[in-house]
Design an enzyme around this catalytic site. Structure first.
Site, PDB file in Angstrom:
ATOM      1  N   HIS A 129      72.659  50.264  46.165  1.00 34.70           N
ATOM      2  CA  HIS A 129      71.417  49.518  45.990  1.00 34.70           C
ATOM      3  C   HIS A 129      70.772  49.354  47.355  1.00 34.70           C
ATOM      4  CE1 HIS A 129      68.533  46.477  45.301  1.00 34.70           C
ATOM      5  NE2 HIS A 129      69.258  45.493  45.794  1.00 34.70           N
ATOM      6  N   CYS A 183      69.663  43.271  40.539  1.00 34.24           N
ATOM      7  CA  CYS A 183      69.824  44.487  41.340  1.00 34.24           C
ATOM      8  C   CYS A 183      71.056  45.304  40.951  1.00 34.24           C
ATOM      9  CB  CYS A 183      69.857  44.140  42.820  1.00 34.24           C
ATOM     10  SG  CYS A 183      68.354  43.317  43.397  1.00 34.24           S
ATOM     11  N   ASN A 192      63.246  47.143  48.924  1.00 38.73           N
ATOM     12  CA  ASN A 192      64.212  46.802  47.880  1.00 38.73           C
ATOM     13  C   ASN A 192      63.485  46.780  46.542  1.00 38.73           C
ATOM     14  OD1 ASN A 192      65.872  45.481  46.028  1.00 38.73           O
ATOM     15  ND2 ASN A 192      66.565  43.921  47.467  1.00 38.73           N
TER      16      ASN A 192
END
Length: 335
Positions: free
Chosen positions: A258, A116, A288
Protein backbone atom coordinates in the site's frame (compact mmCIF):
# COMPACT_ATOMS: atom_id res chain seq x y z
CA UNK A 1 -0.84 -23.48 1.44
CA UNK A 2 -2.95 -26.55 0.61
CA UNK A 3 -5.21 -26.09 -2.41
CA UNK A 4 -8.78 -27.04 -1.53
CA UNK A 5 -10.58 -26.28 -4.80
CA UNK A 6 -10.01 -24.86 -8.28
CA UNK A 7 -6.79 -23.03 -8.94
CA UNK A 8 -6.77 -19.25 -9.29
CA UNK A 9 -4.94 -17.01 -11.73
CA UNK A 10 -4.98 -13.21 -11.96
CA UNK A 11 -5.24 -12.54 -15.67
CA UNK A 12 -6.07 -8.86 -16.07
CA UNK A 13 -5.43 -5.48 -14.50
CA UNK A 14 -6.54 -1.93 -15.10
CA UNK A 15 -6.52 1.49 -13.50
CA UNK A 16 -8.01 4.95 -13.78
CA UNK A 17 -7.00 8.26 -12.23
CA UNK A 18 -8.38 11.80 -12.53
CA UNK A 19 -6.56 14.16 -14.90
CA UNK A 20 -6.59 17.00 -12.36
CA UNK A 21 -3.22 17.11 -10.55
CA UNK A 22 -2.17 18.91 -7.37
CA UNK A 23 1.56 19.32 -6.87
CA UNK A 24 3.45 19.88 -3.64
CA UNK A 25 3.93 23.48 -4.75
CA UNK A 26 0.17 23.87 -5.12
CA UNK A 27 -0.25 22.73 -1.51
CA UNK A 28 1.99 25.54 -0.28
CA UNK A 29 -0.85 27.92 -1.16
CA UNK A 30 -3.22 26.03 1.17
CA UNK A 31 -1.11 25.22 4.22
CA UNK A 32 2.27 26.02 5.76
CA UNK A 33 4.41 23.45 3.97
CA UNK A 34 7.01 23.09 1.22
CA UNK A 35 7.90 20.70 -1.57
CA UNK A 36 11.03 19.67 0.33
CA UNK A 37 9.09 19.05 3.57
CA UNK A 38 6.54 16.81 1.83
CA UNK A 39 9.04 14.88 -0.32
CA UNK A 40 11.46 14.10 2.51
CA UNK A 41 8.69 12.91 4.87
CA UNK A 42 6.43 11.07 2.43
CA UNK A 43 8.14 10.63 -0.95
CA UNK A 44 5.14 12.28 -2.62
CA UNK A 45 5.34 14.94 -5.32
CA UNK A 46 1.85 14.95 -6.84
CA UNK A 47 -1.64 13.58 -6.29
CA UNK A 48 -4.52 13.24 -8.79
CA UNK A 49 -7.80 14.71 -7.53
CA UNK A 50 -11.31 14.03 -8.74
CA UNK A 51 -13.24 17.00 -10.10
CA UNK A 52 -16.65 17.93 -8.72
CA UNK A 53 -18.41 15.90 -11.43
CA UNK A 54 -16.20 12.78 -11.16
CA UNK A 55 -17.87 9.79 -9.50
CA UNK A 56 -16.20 6.86 -7.78
CA UNK A 57 -18.42 4.55 -9.81
CA UNK A 58 -17.13 5.88 -13.13
CA UNK A 59 -13.47 5.67 -12.07
CA UNK A 60 -14.08 2.13 -10.84
CA UNK A 61 -15.82 1.11 -14.06
CA UNK A 62 -12.97 2.50 -16.18
CA UNK A 63 -10.39 0.50 -14.21
CA UNK A 64 -12.52 -2.65 -14.30
CA UNK A 65 -13.20 -2.36 -18.03
CA UNK A 66 -9.46 -2.18 -18.72
CA UNK A 67 -8.82 -5.23 -16.53
CA UNK A 68 -11.58 -7.23 -18.22
CA UNK A 69 -10.21 -6.39 -21.66
CA UNK A 70 -6.67 -7.33 -20.65
CA UNK A 71 -7.97 -10.67 -19.35
CA UNK A 72 -9.50 -11.37 -22.76
CA UNK A 73 -13.03 -11.40 -21.38
CA UNK A 74 -16.20 -9.40 -21.90
CA UNK A 75 -18.34 -7.83 -19.16
CA UNK A 76 -20.99 -10.52 -19.55
CA UNK A 77 -18.36 -13.16 -18.66
CA UNK A 78 -18.04 -11.70 -15.14
CA UNK A 79 -19.78 -13.57 -12.30
CA UNK A 80 -18.90 -11.33 -9.36
CA UNK A 81 -17.71 -7.76 -8.74
CA UNK A 82 -16.23 -6.75 -5.38
CA UNK A 83 -15.62 -3.04 -4.89
CA UNK A 84 -13.24 -2.20 -2.05
CA UNK A 85 -13.88 1.40 -1.05
CA UNK A 86 -14.38 3.67 1.94
CA UNK A 87 -15.74 6.51 -0.18
CA UNK A 88 -18.75 5.24 -2.16
CA UNK A 89 -20.96 7.64 -4.07
CA UNK A 90 -23.88 6.12 -2.17
CA UNK A 91 -23.71 4.79 1.40
CA UNK A 92 -25.84 1.86 0.26
CA UNK A 93 -22.95 0.94 -2.03
CA UNK A 94 -21.54 1.77 -5.45
CA UNK A 95 -20.75 -1.73 -6.78
CA UNK A 96 -24.19 -2.10 -8.35
CA UNK A 97 -23.71 1.13 -10.28
CA UNK A 98 -20.32 -0.16 -11.46
CA UNK A 99 -21.98 -3.37 -12.63
CA UNK A 100 -24.48 -1.28 -14.64
CA UNK A 101 -21.81 0.97 -16.14
CA UNK A 102 -19.78 -2.07 -17.22
CA UNK A 103 -22.75 -3.91 -18.67
CA UNK A 104 -21.82 -6.90 -16.50
CA UNK A 105 -25.46 -7.96 -16.32
CA UNK A 106 -24.74 -11.49 -15.01
CA UNK A 107 -22.52 -10.39 -12.13
CA UNK A 108 -23.38 -10.18 -8.45
CA UNK A 109 -21.87 -6.96 -7.06
CA UNK A 110 -21.19 -5.67 -3.57
CA UNK A 111 -19.00 -3.20 -1.69
CA UNK A 112 -16.39 -4.16 0.90
CA UNK A 113 -14.91 -1.67 3.36
CA UNK A 114 -11.51 -2.20 4.94
CA UNK A 115 -9.89 1.20 4.26
CA UNK A 116 -6.33 0.94 2.91
CA UNK A 117 -6.37 -2.85 3.44
CA UNK A 118 -9.49 -3.03 1.29
CA UNK A 119 -7.96 -4.34 -1.92
CA UNK A 120 -6.14 -7.20 -0.19
CA UNK A 121 -9.24 -8.11 1.82
CA UNK A 122 -11.40 -8.00 -1.32
CA UNK A 123 -8.88 -10.06 -3.30
CA UNK A 124 -8.85 -12.74 -0.61
CA UNK A 125 -12.66 -12.70 -0.51
CA UNK A 126 -12.80 -13.15 -4.29
CA UNK A 127 -10.43 -16.12 -4.20
CA UNK A 128 -12.59 -17.90 -1.64
CA UNK A 129 -15.64 -17.68 -3.93
CA UNK A 130 -13.53 -19.19 -6.72
CA UNK A 131 -12.08 -21.89 -4.45
CA UNK A 132 -15.57 -23.09 -3.57
CA UNK A 133 -16.51 -23.33 -7.24
CA UNK A 134 -19.31 -20.77 -6.94
CA UNK A 135 -17.82 -18.22 -9.36
CA UNK A 136 -15.22 -18.47 -12.13
CA UNK A 137 -14.54 -14.90 -13.26
CA UNK A 138 -14.33 -12.22 -10.58
CA UNK A 139 -13.45 -8.54 -10.82
CA UNK A 140 -11.83 -6.99 -7.74
CA UNK A 141 -11.71 -3.20 -7.63
CA UNK A 142 -9.94 -0.94 -5.17
CA UNK A 143 -11.10 2.67 -5.49
CA UNK A 144 -11.29 5.77 -3.34
CA UNK A 145 -11.94 9.49 -3.65
CA UNK A 146 -10.52 10.58 -0.32
CA UNK A 147 -10.27 14.21 -1.44
CA UNK A 148 -13.94 14.42 -0.50
CA UNK A 149 -13.06 13.78 3.13
CA UNK A 150 -9.71 15.53 3.62
CA UNK A 151 -9.35 18.57 5.85
CA UNK A 152 -7.53 20.80 3.38
CA UNK A 153 -6.38 23.05 6.22
CA UNK A 154 -4.58 20.21 8.05
CA UNK A 155 -1.04 19.98 6.69
CA UNK A 156 -0.45 16.61 8.35
CA UNK A 157 -3.12 14.87 6.27
CA UNK A 158 -3.94 17.00 3.23
CA UNK A 159 -0.50 16.40 1.69
CA UNK A 160 -0.99 12.62 1.69
CA UNK A 161 -4.08 11.62 -0.21
CA UNK A 162 -5.01 11.29 -3.86
CA UNK A 163 -7.86 9.72 -5.81
CA UNK A 164 -7.94 6.74 -8.15
CA UNK A 165 -9.09 3.23 -8.96
CA UNK A 166 -7.41 -0.05 -9.81
CA UNK A 167 -8.80 -3.46 -10.69
CA UNK A 168 -7.83 -7.06 -11.37
CA UNK A 169 -9.60 -10.07 -12.85
CA UNK A 170 -9.31 -13.38 -10.99
CA UNK A 171 -10.22 -16.57 -12.84
CA UNK A 172 -10.64 -20.22 -11.95
CA UNK A 173 -8.14 -22.54 -13.59
CA UNK A 174 -7.52 -26.26 -13.77
CA UNK A 175 -3.83 -25.54 -14.35
CA UNK A 176 -1.25 -24.25 -11.88
CA UNK A 177 -2.70 -22.41 -8.90
CA UNK A 178 -1.19 -18.92 -8.88
CA UNK A 179 -2.77 -17.58 -5.68
CA UNK A 180 -0.24 -18.96 -3.24
CA UNK A 181 -1.27 -17.72 0.22
CA UNK A 182 -2.70 -14.92 2.32
CA UNK A 183 -2.95 -13.57 5.86
CA UNK A 184 -5.36 -10.97 7.30
CA UNK A 185 -5.60 -9.28 10.70
CA UNK A 186 -7.53 -6.62 12.63
CA UNK A 187 -6.73 -4.82 15.89
CA UNK A 188 -9.72 -2.73 17.00
CA UNK A 189 -7.84 -1.52 20.06
CA UNK A 190 -6.03 0.92 17.75
CA UNK A 191 -9.20 2.06 16.03
CA UNK A 192 -8.75 5.73 16.99
CA UNK A 193 -5.38 6.04 15.20
CA UNK A 194 -7.02 6.64 11.81
CA UNK A 195 -10.62 7.69 11.34
CA UNK A 196 -13.20 9.10 9.00
CA UNK A 197 -15.86 9.29 11.68
CA UNK A 198 -19.55 10.08 11.75
CA UNK A 199 -20.54 12.98 13.97
CA UNK A 200 -24.15 13.67 14.74
CA UNK A 201 -26.24 16.05 16.78
CA UNK A 202 -29.30 15.18 18.79
CA UNK A 203 -32.59 15.72 17.00
CA UNK A 204 -35.82 15.29 19.01
CA UNK A 205 -38.62 13.67 17.03
CA UNK A 206 -41.13 13.65 19.89
CA UNK A 207 -40.94 14.48 23.57
CA UNK A 208 -39.72 10.95 24.23
CA UNK A 209 -37.77 10.05 21.08
CA UNK A 210 -34.41 11.58 20.17
CA UNK A 211 -32.24 10.48 17.27
CA UNK A 212 -28.86 11.56 15.90
CA UNK A 213 -28.40 13.19 12.50
CA UNK A 214 -25.18 14.45 11.00
CA UNK A 215 -22.46 13.53 8.56
CA UNK A 216 -18.92 12.20 8.36
CA UNK A 217 -16.07 14.40 9.47
CA UNK A 218 -12.68 14.85 7.72
CA UNK A 219 -9.92 12.27 8.12
CA UNK A 220 -7.97 12.32 11.37
CA UNK A 221 -4.74 10.39 11.84
CA UNK A 222 -2.08 9.75 14.45
CA UNK A 223 0.76 9.51 11.96
CA UNK A 224 3.39 8.41 14.43
CA UNK A 225 1.33 5.48 15.70
CA UNK A 226 0.32 4.42 12.19
CA UNK A 227 4.00 4.41 11.15
CA UNK A 228 4.99 2.28 14.15
CA UNK A 229 2.14 -0.12 13.46
CA UNK A 230 2.98 -0.47 9.77
CA UNK A 231 6.73 -1.07 10.08
CA UNK A 232 6.12 -3.70 12.78
CA UNK A 233 3.11 -5.56 11.37
CA UNK A 234 3.64 -5.50 7.62
CA UNK A 235 6.96 -7.41 7.52
CA UNK A 236 5.49 -9.89 9.99
CA UNK A 237 2.34 -10.55 7.95
CA UNK A 238 4.34 -10.96 4.73
CA UNK A 239 6.65 -13.46 6.43
CA UNK A 240 3.64 -15.45 7.66
CA UNK A 241 2.11 -15.51 4.19
CA UNK A 242 5.43 -16.60 2.68
CA UNK A 243 5.66 -19.39 5.25
CA UNK A 244 2.20 -20.63 4.24
CA UNK A 245 3.30 -20.59 0.61
CA UNK A 246 6.51 -22.45 1.51
CA UNK A 247 8.56 -19.62 0.02
CA UNK A 248 11.45 -17.49 1.23
CA UNK A 249 11.86 -13.77 0.64
CA UNK A 250 14.41 -14.66 -2.05
CA UNK A 251 11.53 -16.06 -4.13
CA UNK A 252 9.83 -12.65 -4.31
CA UNK A 253 10.24 -10.95 -7.67
CA UNK A 254 8.27 -7.83 -6.69
CA UNK A 255 7.02 -6.24 -3.49
CA UNK A 256 3.88 -4.12 -3.87
CA UNK A 257 2.83 -2.39 -0.67
CA UNK A 258 0.00 0.00 0.00
CA UNK A 259 1.50 3.29 -1.14
CA UNK A 260 1.10 5.11 2.18
CA UNK A 261 4.53 6.64 2.68
CA UNK A 262 7.94 6.04 1.14
CA UNK A 263 9.53 5.81 4.59
CA UNK A 264 7.19 2.96 5.53
CA UNK A 265 7.89 1.14 2.27
CA UNK A 266 11.65 1.52 2.70
CA UNK A 267 11.51 0.28 6.31
CA UNK A 268 9.41 -2.76 5.39
CA UNK A 269 11.70 -3.72 2.51
CA UNK A 270 14.75 -3.32 4.72
CA UNK A 271 13.29 -5.54 7.46
CA UNK A 272 12.51 -8.19 4.85
CA UNK A 273 15.96 -7.83 3.22
CA UNK A 274 14.31 -7.10 -0.12
CA UNK A 275 16.41 -4.83 -2.37
CA UNK A 276 14.88 -1.51 -3.37
CA UNK A 277 14.90 -2.43 -7.06
CA UNK A 278 12.26 -5.07 -6.32
CA UNK A 279 9.89 -2.58 -4.65
CA UNK A 280 7.14 -1.14 -6.85
CA UNK A 281 6.43 2.48 -5.95
CA UNK A 282 4.37 5.18 -7.66
CA UNK A 283 3.27 7.33 -4.71
CA UNK A 284 5.44 10.17 -5.99
CA UNK A 285 2.84 10.58 -8.77
CA UNK A 286 -0.41 9.60 -7.05
CA UNK A 287 0.05 9.96 -3.28
CA UNK A 288 -1.91 7.63 -1.00
CA UNK A 289 -4.96 6.43 -2.93
CA UNK A 290 -6.14 4.09 -0.15
CA UNK A 291 -7.75 0.91 -1.53
CA UNK A 292 -6.68 1.86 -5.06
CA UNK A 293 -2.96 2.05 -4.39
CA UNK A 294 -1.95 -1.60 -4.79
CA UNK A 295 -3.89 -2.40 -8.00
CA UNK A 296 -2.90 0.98 -9.45
CA UNK A 297 0.79 0.25 -8.84
CA UNK A 298 0.36 -3.30 -10.15
CA UNK A 299 -1.31 -2.14 -13.36
CA UNK A 300 1.39 0.41 -14.14
CA UNK A 301 4.16 -2.12 -13.53
CA UNK A 302 2.48 -4.76 -15.71
CA UNK A 303 1.75 -2.39 -18.59
CA UNK A 304 5.29 -0.98 -18.51
CA UNK A 305 6.68 -4.52 -18.87
CA UNK A 306 8.33 -4.52 -15.48
CA UNK A 307 6.12 -7.32 -14.08
CA UNK A 308 5.97 -10.35 -16.36
CA UNK A 309 3.82 -13.50 -16.37
CA UNK A 310 5.00 -15.96 -13.74
CA UNK A 311 6.58 -13.33 -11.51
CA UNK A 312 5.98 -13.86 -7.78
CA UNK A 313 4.44 -10.84 -6.10
CA UNK A 314 4.19 -10.20 -2.38
CA UNK A 315 1.61 -7.55 -1.60
CA UNK A 316 0.41 -6.02 1.65
CA UNK A 317 -2.28 -3.52 2.58
CA UNK A 318 -2.58 -1.80 5.94
CA UNK A 319 -4.60 1.01 7.43
CA UNK A 320 -7.65 2.09 9.40
CA UNK A 321 -9.23 -0.38 11.75
CA UNK A 322 -6.44 -1.01 12.28
CA UNK A 323 -6.32 -3.69 9.61
CA UNK A 324 -3.52 -5.35 7.70
CA UNK A 325 -3.05 -8.29 5.37
CA UNK A 326 -0.82 -9.85 2.75
CA UNK A 327 -1.25 -11.94 -0.38
CA UNK A 328 1.35 -13.91 -2.33
CA UNK A 329 0.56 -14.66 -5.97
CA UNK A 330 2.08 -15.30 -9.38
CA UNK A 331 1.12 -12.75 -11.98
CA UNK A 332 -0.74 -13.84 -15.09
CA UNK A 333 -0.58 -16.99 -17.17
CA UNK A 334 3.00 -18.18 -17.61
CA UNK A 335 3.15 -19.58 -21.11
Amino acid sequence: MQQLGPGIVITGCGSATPTQVMTNQDLTHLVDTSDEWIRTRTGMEKRHLATADTSLSHLSAQAAAAAITKAGLTPTDIDLIILATSTPDDLFGSAAEVQHLLGASKAVAFDLTAACSGFIFALVTATQFIRTGVYQNVVVIGADILSRWVDWSDRNTCVLFGDGAGAVVCQATSDEDCFLSFEMYTDGQQHECLNLAYQGVAKPLTDDIIISQGTYQPITMNGREVYRFAVAKVPEVIKKALFKANLSTDAIDWLILHQANQRIMDAVAQRLNIPSQKVIANLQEYGNTSAASIPLALDEAVRSGKIKPGDVIASSGFGAGLTWGAAIFRWGINN
